[in-house]
Enzyme design. Structure first.
Site, short mmCIF file in Angstrom:
data_model
loop_
_atom_site.label_atom_id
_atom_site.label_comp_id
_atom_site.label_asym_id
_atom_site.label_seq_id
_atom_site.Cartn_x
_atom_site.Cartn_y
_atom_site.Cartn_z
N LYS A 155 19.11 -34.67 -17.61
CA LYS A 155 19.76 -34.10 -16.43
C LYS A 155 18.99 -32.88 -15.93
CE LYS A 155 23.41 -31.15 -16.88
NZ LYS A 155 23.23 -29.87 -16.18
N ASN A 156 18.64 -32.00 -16.86
CA ASN A 156 18.03 -30.73 -16.44
C ASN A 156 16.57 -30.87 -16.02
OD1 ASN A 156 20.45 -29.52 -16.81
ND2 ASN A 156 19.90 -28.44 -18.70
N ARG A 162 26.66 -15.36 -13.84
CA ARG A 162 25.29 -15.88 -13.94
C ARG A 162 24.54 -15.48 -12.68
NH1 ARG A 162 25.82 -22.09 -15.71
NH2 ARG A 162 23.56 -22.11 -15.70
N ASP A 168 22.98 -25.06 -24.97
CA ASP A 168 23.79 -26.21 -24.57
C ASP A 168 24.28 -27.03 -25.76
OD1 ASP A 168 23.45 -25.42 -21.99
OD2 ASP A 168 22.06 -27.03 -21.42
C1 UD1 Z 1 19.47 -23.88 -17.34
C2 UD1 Z 1 20.18 -25.18 -17.66
C3 UD1 Z 1 21.42 -24.93 -18.51
C4 UD1 Z 1 21.05 -24.12 -19.75
C5 UD1 Z 1 20.25 -22.87 -19.37
C6 UD1 Z 1 19.73 -22.10 -20.58
C7 UD1 Z 1 19.65 -26.53 -15.72
C8 UD1 Z 1 20.13 -27.21 -14.50
N1 UD1 Z 1 20.55 -25.83 -16.41
O1 UD1 Z 1 20.37 -23.11 -16.56
O2 UD1 Z 1 21.96 -26.20 -18.90
O3 UD1 Z 1 22.24 -23.72 -20.41
O4 UD1 Z 1 19.12 -23.23 -18.57
O5 UD1 Z 1 18.94 -22.90 -21.37
O6 UD1 Z 1 18.50 -26.64 -16.09
N2 UD1 Z 1 19.96 -14.92 -15.69
C9 UD1 Z 1 19.97 -13.70 -15.05
N3 UD1 Z 1 19.38 -13.61 -13.82
C10 UD1 Z 1 18.78 -14.68 -13.22
C11 UD1 Z 1 18.75 -15.93 -13.90
C12 UD1 Z 1 19.35 -16.02 -15.14
O7 UD1 Z 1 20.52 -12.73 -15.55
O8 UD1 Z 1 18.26 -14.53 -12.09
C13 UD1 Z 1 20.62 -15.04 -17.01
C14 UD1 Z 1 21.80 -16.01 -16.94
O9 UD1 Z 1 22.97 -15.36 -16.51
C15 UD1 Z 1 21.91 -16.49 -18.36
C16 UD1 Z 1 20.44 -16.47 -18.84
O10 UD1 Z 1 19.73 -15.66 -17.93
O11 UD1 Z 1 22.64 -15.59 -19.14
C17 UD1 Z 1 19.80 -17.84 -18.88
O12 UD1 Z 1 19.86 -18.44 -17.62
P1 UD1 Z 1 18.78 -19.50 -17.12
O13 UD1 Z 1 17.77 -19.72 -18.21
O14 UD1 Z 1 18.30 -19.10 -15.78
O15 UD1 Z 1 19.69 -20.80 -17.01
P2 UD1 Z 1 19.84 -21.81 -15.80
O16 UD1 Z 1 18.52 -22.12 -15.21
O17 UD1 Z 1 20.93 -21.35 -14.90
#
Ligand code: UD1
Length: 414
Positions: A20-21, A119, A301
């Site tokens: 999915k991701n 997030r 996850d």
């Molecule tokens: C992706 C995955 C999700 C997985 C996550 C971490 C997809 C569609 N989803 O989500 O299933 O749980 O990676 O492995 O691929 N953060 C910030 N600022 C930002 C971006 C992120 O503070 O601009 C924080 C988030 O709040 C979170 C952490 O960083 O606590 C990780 O987020 P991130 O790695 O960006 O996850 P996603 O890409 O949203």
């Protein structure tokens, strides 16, 4: 809702779907070109449908051929992403970079918080601003403009999957080199980079950074998505928690290294082939401590499903969540099923019990839902899990895949 008659040992083989991701950013990457892109091994999931709805709304045409997607068109892209699609699924926010690169401006609603806590998207915006975009906010949306994106060096304060992907997408059409220092190294990020290379970009991975050299235009491509390591891990844990023997087929075992290491410590026996992994669950798992961590660390996850297994361990496990501020949606319902878990800050202390009891519980997100399904498979008697739509976001045909392993599980009108 889902109804589960627990207590059966699961046994057999399960075919793992495409990730999915990996699918979501790949679908959004097709916004970077108007030439046809063909993606293979695409899972049929609600989140994939949302991503397709998004790119259609922006001007692309989409055709399914079995598990393959053909995406074409979009010489002129619309530049405003519909709000409801971003609310439905955060990954839609990834459209910002490609729209900026192609349409020179973009309006994409802010995704807001979710069941996993706040997030933010600050890293995405910081990075795009470094590439030359001007960012404004109006009515809960980001309004971004850029005459032409120029490559730059962006340090990420945390190796965010989404921010790394956003910068690879934008960098693919930026002038010169975009360098992400402290990038995410999740296999799904690498898969996006591989697709971008097939479309004509140049990507280089170094120890501390990923560099993408942008092109004037990207072309069409054909690409096969990697297998879903989280789905694979979930079924292996289903085998472990039911003291069964489950073989996950069509996987990349190296992507599962952290899970397999911890599973071995719980007393699971394992066999690993080139593209399969088999787990034989112990009569009772041993407790094990772990912390979630960016890849190749233990994936957040799989934290809730792993906690489901540890609720039945002979002793106390300590689980630390470091990726999300509040990923504990599984805790309350697991307590209802007789588990003993104490949450303190980012730590869950799981005191193993001999058995779980069936209950009617509510899934609040995809992976909490998976944890509840696993617990229900282990608890003798009938459990009901509401909020099944969360499972459909991330698991292709979960009830029938589990039925094929001998589980008694049905979907019902709730
Ligand atoms: C992706 C995955 C999700 C997985 C996550 C971490 C997809 C569609 N989803 O989500 O299933 O749980 O990676 O492995 O691929 N953060 C910030 N600022 C930002 C971006 C992120 O503070 O601009 C924080 C988030 O709040 C979170 C952490 O960083 O606590 C990780 O987020 P991130 O790695 O960006 O996850 P996603 O890409 O949203």
């Amino acid at each position: 809702m889902i109804r589960v008659a627990g207590g059966e040992r699961l046994q057999g083989e399960v075919q793992i779907s495409g990730a999915k991701n990996a699918a979501l950013p790949a679908i959004i990457a097709t916004l970077l070109t108007s030439e046809p892109v063909i993606l293979h091994n695409v899972p049929h999931l609600a989140d994939v449908d949302t991503a397709l709805e998004l790119i259609r709304a922006l001007g692309k045409e989409v055709f399914w051929h079995g598990d393959a997607l053909e995406i074409r068109g979009g010489e002129e892209l619309r530049w405003e992403a519909p709000g409801e699609l971003v609310q439905k699924m955060r990954a839609s926010f990834l459209a910002l970079g490609p729209l900026l690169a192609r349409a020179k401006k973009a309006r994409v609603p802010l995704p807001g918080g979710c069941a996993l806590g706040p997030r933010p998207v600050d890293f995405h915006l910081y990075g795009l601003a470094k590439l030359g975009a001007t960012i404004d906010f109006a009515d809960g949306a980001v309004l971004a403009r850029a005459g032409g994106l120029r490559g730059a060096q962006v340090y990420l304060d945390f190796p965010s999957v989404g921010a790394t992907e956003q910068l690879l997408l934008a960098g693919a059409l930026a002038e010169g080199e975009t360098v992400v220092v402290n990038p995410a190294r999740e296999p799904e990020v690498a898969d996006l980079a591989a697709l971008l290379c097939r479309m004509g970009a140049e990507v280089r991975w170094d120890t501390d950074r990923v560099t993408i050299r942008g092109q004037r235009a990207l072309g069409g491509a054909e690409h096969t998505l990697i297998p879903d390591r989280i789905e694979a891990g979930t079924y292996l844990l289903a085998g472990a928690i039911t003291r069964g023997k489950v073989r996950a087929k069509g996987v990349a075992p190296r992507h599962l290294a952290s899970l397999l290491d911890r599973l071995a410590l719980t007393g699971c026996e394992m066999e690993v082939g080139e593209d399969w992994v088999e787990v034989l669950g112990p009569s009772r798992p041993k407790p094990v401590d772990f912390r979630t961590w960016p890849y190749p660390g233990f994936p957040t996850d799989l934290q809730p499903p792993m906690v489901a297994l540890l609720t039945l361990a002979e002793g106390r496990s300590t689980v630390t969540e470091t990726v999300y501020a509040a990923r504990f949606g599984h805790v309350e319902p697991l307590l209802q099923m007789g588990a003993k878990i104490q949450v303190s800050g980012s730590v869950q202390v799981v005191e193993g019990v001999e058995r779980l009891r069936p209950a009617t519980v509510e899934a609040t997100d995809i992976r909490a839902g998976a944890a509840l399904v696993l617990a229900a498979l282990a608890a003798e008697g009938i459990s009901q899990i509401r909020g099944e739509h969360h499972l459909r976001r991330g698991y292709e045909n979960m009830p029938s895949k589990l039925q094929n392993l001998g589980a008694r599980i049905w979907e019902e009108e709730g």
